[in-house]
Design an enzyme around this catalytic site. Sequence first.
Site, PDB file in Angstrom:
ATOM      1  NE  ARG A  88      -4.504  -0.268   1.841  1.00  0.00           N
ATOM      2  CZ  ARG A  88      -5.170  -1.370   2.180  1.00  0.00           C
ATOM      3  NH1 ARG A  88      -4.570  -2.340   2.790  1.00  0.00           N
ATOM      4  NH2 ARG A  88      -6.429  -1.466   1.879  1.00  0.00           N
ATOM      5  NE  ARG A 127     -16.594  -4.529   3.763  1.00  0.00           N
ATOM      6  CZ  ARG A 127     -15.364  -4.165   3.433  1.00  0.00           C
ATOM      7  NH1 ARG A 127     -14.719  -4.802   2.475  1.00  0.00           N
ATOM      8  NH2 ARG A 127     -14.792  -3.152   4.034  1.00  0.00           N
ATOM      9  NE  ARG A 160     -13.282  -4.143   7.017  1.00  0.00           N
ATOM     10  CZ  ARG A 160     -12.485  -4.124   5.945  1.00  0.00           C
ATOM     11  NH1 ARG A 160     -12.477  -5.136   5.111  1.00  0.00           N
ATOM     12  NH2 ARG A 160     -11.710  -3.092   5.715  1.00  0.00           N
TER      13      ARG A 160
HETATM   14  P1  AP5 Z   1      -8.340  -3.912   4.110  1.00  0.00           P
HETATM   15  O1  AP5 Z   1      -9.080  -4.931   4.845  1.00  0.00           O
HETATM   16  O2  AP5 Z   1      -7.411  -4.328   3.047  1.00  0.00           O
HETATM   17  O3  AP5 Z   1      -9.393  -2.862   3.551  1.00  0.00           O
HETATM   18  P2  AP5 Z   1      -9.469  -1.971   2.203  1.00  0.00           P
HETATM   19  O4  AP5 Z   1      -8.321  -1.874   1.313  1.00  0.00           O
HETATM   20  O5  AP5 Z   1      -9.975  -0.695   2.699  1.00  0.00           O
HETATM   21  O6  AP5 Z   1     -10.389  -2.766   1.306  1.00  0.00           O
HETATM   22  P3  AP5 Z   1     -11.742  -3.426   1.671  1.00  0.00           P
HETATM   23  O7  AP5 Z   1     -11.486  -4.758   2.294  1.00  0.00           O
HETATM   24  O8  AP5 Z   1     -12.606  -2.476   2.439  1.00  0.00           O
HETATM   25  O9  AP5 Z   1     -12.396  -3.555   0.218  1.00  0.00           O
HETATM   26  P4  AP5 Z   1     -12.216  -4.670  -0.871  1.00  0.00           P
HETATM   27  O10 AP5 Z   1     -11.561  -4.060  -2.060  1.00  0.00           O
HETATM   28  O11 AP5 Z   1     -11.638  -5.925  -0.326  1.00  0.00           O
HETATM   29  O12 AP5 Z   1     -13.755  -4.881  -1.246  1.00  0.00           O
HETATM   30  P5  AP5 Z   1     -14.748  -6.128  -0.964  1.00  0.00           P
HETATM   31  O13 AP5 Z   1     -14.434  -7.226  -1.914  1.00  0.00           O
HETATM   32  O14 AP5 Z   1     -14.845  -6.453   0.482  1.00  0.00           O
HETATM   33  O15 AP5 Z   1      -7.525  -3.012   5.120  1.00  0.00           O
HETATM   34  C1  AP5 Z   1      -8.157  -2.504   6.282  1.00  0.00           C
HETATM   35  C2  AP5 Z   1      -7.195  -1.617   7.059  1.00  0.00           C
HETATM   36  O16 AP5 Z   1      -6.051  -2.384   7.470  1.00  0.00           O
HETATM   37  C3  AP5 Z   1      -6.587  -0.435   6.279  1.00  0.00           C
HETATM   38  O17 AP5 Z   1      -7.462   0.683   6.283  1.00  0.00           O
HETATM   39  C4  AP5 Z   1      -5.310  -0.193   7.072  1.00  0.00           C
HETATM   40  O18 AP5 Z   1      -5.578   0.486   8.268  1.00  0.00           O
HETATM   41  C5  AP5 Z   1      -4.862  -1.604   7.424  1.00  0.00           C
HETATM   42  N1  AP5 Z   1      -3.969  -2.179   6.391  1.00  0.00           N
HETATM   43  C6  AP5 Z   1      -4.227  -3.296   5.627  1.00  0.00           C
HETATM   44  N2  AP5 Z   1      -3.205  -3.538   4.805  1.00  0.00           N
HETATM   45  C7  AP5 Z   1      -2.282  -2.570   5.027  1.00  0.00           C
HETATM   46  C8  AP5 Z   1      -1.021  -2.255   4.443  1.00  0.00           C
HETATM   47  N3  AP5 Z   1      -0.469  -3.005   3.477  1.00  0.00           N
HETATM   48  N4  AP5 Z   1      -0.345  -1.176   4.924  1.00  0.00           N
HETATM   49  C9  AP5 Z   1      -0.855  -0.415   5.928  1.00  0.00           C
HETATM   50  N5  AP5 Z   1      -2.056  -0.640   6.488  1.00  0.00           N
HETATM   51  C10 AP5 Z   1      -2.767  -1.711   6.042  1.00  0.00           C
HETATM   52  O19 AP5 Z   1     -16.124  -5.461  -1.457  1.00  0.00           O
HETATM   53  C11 AP5 Z   1     -16.711  -4.380  -0.723  1.00  0.00           C
HETATM   54  C12 AP5 Z   1     -18.239  -4.488  -0.781  1.00  0.00           C
HETATM   55  O20 AP5 Z   1     -18.652  -4.319  -2.144  1.00  0.00           O
HETATM   56  C13 AP5 Z   1     -18.815  -5.847  -0.338  1.00  0.00           C
HETATM   57  O21 AP5 Z   1     -20.019  -5.653   0.342  1.00  0.00           O
HETATM   58  C14 AP5 Z   1     -19.060  -6.600  -1.656  1.00  0.00           C
HETATM   59  O22 AP5 Z   1     -20.118  -7.531  -1.552  1.00  0.00           O
HETATM   60  C15 AP5 Z   1     -19.405  -5.444  -2.597  1.00  0.00           C
HETATM   61  N6  AP5 Z   1     -19.005  -5.707  -3.981  1.00  0.00           N
HETATM   62  C16 AP5 Z   1     -17.882  -6.354  -4.416  1.00  0.00           C
HETATM   63  N7  AP5 Z   1     -17.857  -6.401  -5.764  1.00  0.00           N
HETATM   64  C17 AP5 Z   1     -18.978  -5.751  -6.184  1.00  0.00           C
HETATM   65  C18 AP5 Z   1     -19.516  -5.460  -7.453  1.00  0.00           C
HETATM   66  N8  AP5 Z   1     -18.890  -5.854  -8.576  1.00  0.00           N
HETATM   67  N9  AP5 Z   1     -20.675  -4.767  -7.532  1.00  0.00           N
HETATM   68  C19 AP5 Z   1     -21.323  -4.369  -6.407  1.00  0.00           C
HETATM   69  N10 AP5 Z   1     -20.870  -4.629  -5.161  1.00  0.00           N
HETATM   70  C20 AP5 Z   1     -19.699  -5.300  -5.041  1.00  0.00           C
HETATM   71 MG    MG Z   2     -10.924  -6.537   1.571  1.00  0.00          MG
END
Ligand code: AP5
Ligand code: MG
Length: 222
Positions: A88, A127, A160
Amino acid sequence: MRLILLGLPGAGKGTQAKVLAERLGLLHISTGDMFRQASAEGTELGRRAQEFMSAGKLVPDEVTIGMLLERISKPDASLGFMLDGFPRTIPQAEALDQVLEARDEAIDAVLYIQVPEADLMARLTGRWTCAQCGAIYHEQTSPPKQAGVCDLDGTALTQREDDRPDTVRARLDTNREWTEALAGYYRRAGKLHEVDGTGDPTSITTRLLDELAGVQSAREKA
Ligand code: AP5
Ligand code: MG
């Protein structure tokens, strides 16, 4: 294959990683899931990480890099992995490249899932996830068969803490510039593949698999 899924919060990294890792026989590694698990277990790492996650900020590199490098050194990662949420920052990407290079390995491709920011708030605030198996639902677009219950193992679904609107806004602000910087880093390395992340999840999976088929055939020709 060693792959990275890049994309803003809510782009669908977790949703797609689950399907792709299984189809391709790769280990799915999500640094967010690792931090949430550590927090649920009440470890010192989890307590520290939770402070940053709750504020929508990045966990510092000195914590995150060591944790990820240790994870990819375990035997179950030797046949390939799909990283979700790492790297990231540019220092994270550089540390990963250095360690892989020392092992005579490299990242094969970075799949950048692109979704307009206007869609992300609704995706995240709707979500629901299963803490037991990690299944991801959305109350409108992919609801469970029975409200609040995981289809796969019957566990009660939870939201979450960082999916509250204020925290989502902070997460988007934190990640916007870094995501673009990482896209540039991997574009310069010739590894970036941009994929449209809008539409239904199955058609996005097909786009990602098509992109990977292109990567594989280019590798075979080289
Ligand atoms: P992390 O858990 O990685 O969260 P994020 O990057 O914010 O991503 P999300 O998990 O929220 O989204 P996603 O892209 O996985 O989407 P999803 O498939 O769930 O990180 C959380 C925290 O940890 C960070 O903020 C940070 O603090 C820390 N962290 C983690 N890694 C780090 C790093 N490397 N360095 C520093 N800090 C770090 O989908 C989301 C929703 O959309 C779901 O409800 C799903 O059903 C829906 N959805 C999915 N696809 C579609 C579609 N095509 N159409 C409609 N809805 C959809
Ligand atoms: Mg995720």
